[in-house]
Write a protein that holds these residues in place. Structure first.
Motif, PDB file in Angstrom:
ATOM      1  N   VAL A 113       0.837  -1.208   0.000  1.00  0.00           N
ATOM      2  CA  VAL A 113       0.000   0.000   0.000  1.00  0.00           C
ATOM      3  C   VAL A 113       0.875   1.264   0.000  1.00  0.00           C
ATOM      4  N   ILE A 114       1.982   1.242   0.719  1.00  0.00           N
ATOM      5  CA  ILE A 114       2.891   2.393   0.704  1.00  0.00           C
ATOM      6  C   ILE A 114       3.452   2.596  -0.697  1.00  0.00           C
ATOM      7  N   MET A 115       3.794   1.508  -1.388  1.00  0.00           N
ATOM      8  CA  MET A 115       4.273   1.614  -2.772  1.00  0.00           C
ATOM      9  C   MET A 115       3.183   2.194  -3.676  1.00  0.00           C
ATOM     10  N   SER A 116       1.959   1.723  -3.497  1.00  0.00           N
ATOM     11  CA  SER A 116       0.841   2.235  -4.283  1.00  0.00           C
ATOM     12  C   SER A 116       0.623   3.721  -4.031  1.00  0.00           C
ATOM     13  N   GLU A 118      -4.346   6.716   1.224  1.00  0.00           N
ATOM     14  CA  GLU A 118      -3.743   5.392   1.384  1.00  0.00           C
ATOM     15  C   GLU A 118      -2.642   5.403   2.444  1.00  0.00           C
ATOM     16  N   LEU A 119      -1.800   6.422   2.421  1.00  0.00           N
ATOM     17  CA  LEU A 119      -0.728   6.513   3.422  1.00  0.00           C
ATOM     18  C   LEU A 119      -1.298   6.607   4.837  1.00  0.00           C
ATOM     19  N   THR A 144      -4.435   2.020  16.736  1.00  0.00           N
ATOM     20  CA  THR A 144      -5.388   2.590  15.777  1.00  0.00           C
ATOM     21  C   THR A 144      -5.733   1.600  14.653  1.00  0.00           C
ATOM     22  N   SER A 145      -5.371   0.339  14.843  1.00  0.00           N
ATOM     23  CA  SER A 145      -5.543  -0.639  13.762  1.00  0.00           C
ATOM     24  C   SER A 145      -7.000  -0.850  13.353  1.00  0.00           C
ATOM     25  N   SER A 146      -7.926  -0.744  14.290  1.00  0.00           N
ATOM     26  CA  SER A 146      -9.346  -0.942  13.935  1.00  0.00           C
ATOM     27  C   SER A 146      -9.824   0.137  12.976  1.00  0.00           C
ATOM     28  N   LEU A 147      -9.445   1.383  13.248  1.00  0.00           N
ATOM     29  CA  LEU A 147      -9.828   2.469  12.342  1.00  0.00           C
ATOM     30  C   LEU A 147      -9.154   2.295  10.982  1.00  0.00           C
ATOM     31  N   GLY A 148      -7.874   1.967  10.989  1.00  0.00           N
ATOM     32  CA  GLY A 148      -7.160   1.738   9.730  1.00  0.00           C
ATOM     33  C   GLY A 148      -7.772   0.598   8.944  1.00  0.00           C
ATOM     34  N   PHE A 149      -8.165  -0.451   9.647  1.00  0.00           N
ATOM     35  CA  PHE A 149      -8.801  -1.602   9.002  1.00  0.00           C
ATOM     36  C   PHE A 149     -10.102  -1.196   8.317  1.00  0.00           C
ATOM     37  N   LEU A 150     -10.931  -0.444   9.014  1.00  0.00           N
ATOM     38  CA  LEU A 150     -12.198   0.014   8.423  1.00  0.00           C
ATOM     39  C   LEU A 150     -11.953   0.902   7.206  1.00  0.00           C
ATOM     40  N   LEU A 151     -11.009   1.832   7.319  1.00  0.00           N
ATOM     41  CA  LEU A 151     -10.723   2.741   6.206  1.00  0.00           C
ATOM     42  C   LEU A 151     -10.135   1.996   5.006  1.00  0.00           C
ATOM     43  N   LEU A 152      -9.226   1.044   5.262  1.00  0.00           N
ATOM     44  CA  LEU A 152      -8.669   0.258   4.150  1.00  0.00           C
ATOM     45  C   LEU A 152      -9.733  -0.607   3.488  1.00  0.00           C
ATOM     46  N   THR A 153     -10.628  -1.173   4.293  1.00  0.00           N
ATOM     47  CA  THR A 153     -11.718  -1.975   3.736  1.00  0.00           C
ATOM     48  C   THR A 153     -12.595  -1.122   2.823  1.00  0.00           C
TER      49      THR A 153
END
Length: 125
Positions: free
Chosen positions: A25-28, A59-60, A71-80
């Motif tokens: 994702v960082i590359m993207s 994305e970053l 903060t992984s739960s928020l990141g998970f929801l946003l990435l989903t």
């Protein structure tokens, strides 16, 4: 002792998967922020060229939130949501959606390995 080994193995697998997804994702995001030629072509075709930088910044932020345990739960929801949108965009333009679907599946697997309680509501009686 066996349960502790399984737990440690699960955590290591989770971090490996999360690290690989993070790198991808960082590359993207970097490609979006540097306006890589292939992305500019696709985003122009999709009518999203004006949002290329915004999506890259998103994305970053999303992957950083996902990698940080607190903060992984928020990141998970946003990435989903983000990869769901990518799948919808590919479907709308009659293109293959396999790659964003695979990435999304790997994100779910990594998150489940790190936070198995995420699916706890499915097992409640």
């Amino acid at each position: 002792m066996e349960k502790q080994t399984k737990s440690k193995t699960r955590k290591i697998a989770a971090w490996v998967i999360i690290g690989l997804v993070g790198a991808l994702v960082i590359m993207s995001a970097t490609m979006k922020l540097t306006h890589a030629e292939e992305l500019v072509t696709n985003f122009t075709k999709w009518g999203l060229i004006d949002n290329l930088t915004f999506i890259g910044i998103g994305e970053l932020i999303f992957i950083i939130l996902f990698i940080i345990p607190r903060t992984s739960s928020l990141g998970f929801l946003l990435l989903t949501a983000h990869f769901g949108g990518a799948i919808a965009t590919h479907l709308q333009h009659e293109e293959s959606f396999i790659m964003p679907a695979i990435i999304l599946t790997v994100i779910w697997i990594g998150n489940y390995l790190r936070n198995p309680e995420m699916l706890a509501s499915f097992t409640k009686k």
